[in-house]
Write an enzyme that holds these catalytic residues in place. Sequence first.
Site, PDB file in Angstrom:
ATOM      1  N   SER A 162       2.115   1.091   5.606  1.00 56.34           N
ATOM      2  CA  SER A 162       3.227   1.839   6.188  1.00 56.34           C
ATOM      3  C   SER A 162       2.975   3.328   6.104  1.00 56.34           C
ATOM      4  O   SER A 162       2.355   3.823   5.149  1.00 56.34           O
ATOM      5  CB  SER A 162       4.519   1.518   5.435  1.00 56.34           C
ATOM      6  OG  SER A 162       5.570   2.370   5.843  1.00 56.34           O
TER       7      SER A 162
ATOM      8  N   TYR B  14       9.872   1.635  -1.677  1.00 50.63           N
ATOM      9  CA  TYR B  14       9.132   0.935  -0.631  1.00 50.63           C
ATOM     10  C   TYR B  14       7.812   1.642  -0.341  1.00 50.63           C
ATOM     11  O   TYR B  14       6.741   1.010  -0.333  1.00 50.63           O
ATOM     12  CB  TYR B  14       9.969   0.860   0.650  1.00 50.63           C
ATOM     13  CG  TYR B  14       9.175   0.389   1.845  1.00 50.63           C
ATOM     14  CD1 TYR B  14       8.763  -0.942   1.945  1.00 50.63           C
ATOM     15  CD2 TYR B  14       8.827   1.270   2.874  1.00 50.63           C
ATOM     16  CE1 TYR B  14       8.025  -1.377   3.042  1.00 50.63           C
ATOM     17  CE2 TYR B  14       8.096   0.835   3.964  1.00 50.63           C
ATOM     18  CZ  TYR B  14       7.693  -0.481   4.041  1.00 50.63           C
ATOM     19  OH  TYR B  14       6.951  -0.906   5.111  1.00 50.63           O
TER      20      TYR B  14
ATOM     21  N   LYS C 202       3.896   0.244  -1.110  1.00 55.79           N
ATOM     22  CA  LYS C 202       2.842   0.121  -0.108  1.00 55.79           C
ATOM     23  C   LYS C 202       1.588   0.890  -0.539  1.00 55.79           C
ATOM     24  O   LYS C 202       0.455   0.434  -0.338  1.00 55.79           O
ATOM     25  CB  LYS C 202       3.335   0.620   1.247  1.00 55.79           C
ATOM     26  CG  LYS C 202       4.300  -0.321   1.940  1.00 55.79           C
ATOM     27  CD  LYS C 202       3.598  -1.612   2.375  1.00 55.79           C
ATOM     28  CE  LYS C 202       4.475  -2.461   3.257  1.00 55.79           C
ATOM     29  NZ  LYS C 202       3.781  -3.672   3.755  1.00 55.79           N
TER      30      LYS C 202
END
Length: 321
Positions: free
Chosen positions: A117, A141, A145
């Site tokens: 991402s 998040y 990643k």
Amino acid sequence: MTWLVTGGAGYIGAHVVRALLDEGLEPVVIDDLSSGHRGFVPEGVPFVTASILDGGAVEAAIRDHSVTGVIHLAGFKYAGVSVQRPLHTYQQNVTGMATLLAAMADTGVEQIVFSSSAAVFGAVDVDLVTEDVAKNPTSPYGESKLIGEWLLRDQAVATGLRHTSLRYFNVVGSGSSEVYDTSPHNLFPLVFDALLEGRAPRINGTDYPTPDGTCVRDYIHVADLAAAHVAAARRLEAGQPLEPAYNLGSGDGVSVRQIMDAVARVTGIGFEPELSERRPGDPPRIVASGELAARDLDWAMRHSLDDMVRSAWDARRASTP
């Protein structure tokens, strides 16, 4: 060659499965259906209902289907929600990656494409995000990643694992009327929900230092994204060199106002968006370069903004009873 697609029943994963089939490759899907849909997976594709946290199930799927490579898309993807659920995010994305890599090592699978991402970069202050821009994720998040990319790097040193990570921002559109974005947090579903319910979609912030005052972002078509995953898998199969990570960017981006204008134009529904205050933490502009991916993965923006809106709208309406 058989590729295990983790999260293959999701919006992006199901498009990757279709792209593999179109290229004559054999996909196998593993998905716990926490956010995916069994109906998104074409008939005839082997399907394992399990979490990647279940190492035994992952190993069994690899052995039972003679898997030779993995395209890893499974994970918890909601950046905003991850702030409230950090432990869940790390469990799904970090422990999940470690469990998957352990299963791969135990079964001799040595190649993986990771769906990473652009959240690994965090809030940037450059006009164009390249692969070497500093990584300062601003959410659990994004951190999870980035840790996933580190795990791949370290496993490569330890075992010779061959890998690459694909980073991207906003994925929209549809390559099949049977698959559409069901996320409750993404812009297109939110706009379509509002229109179908007779409400005006909302723009958060109109006073940014951008040409029309609204945020500018990278929006890429899901079919183009799926093709890039397959291109990366092909290069791994062929033993060709790959960078550790690629940005799948448009190079210029579009604004939220431009999205709204395109939606009105394509759907034929005239509306004036509701204007709201800025959301905390939203940067004015985030756009990535796709030059390296164009060089190695035949990456290109093959769909116009209207194409993106039209395909997404058609798939969404096809799914509505």
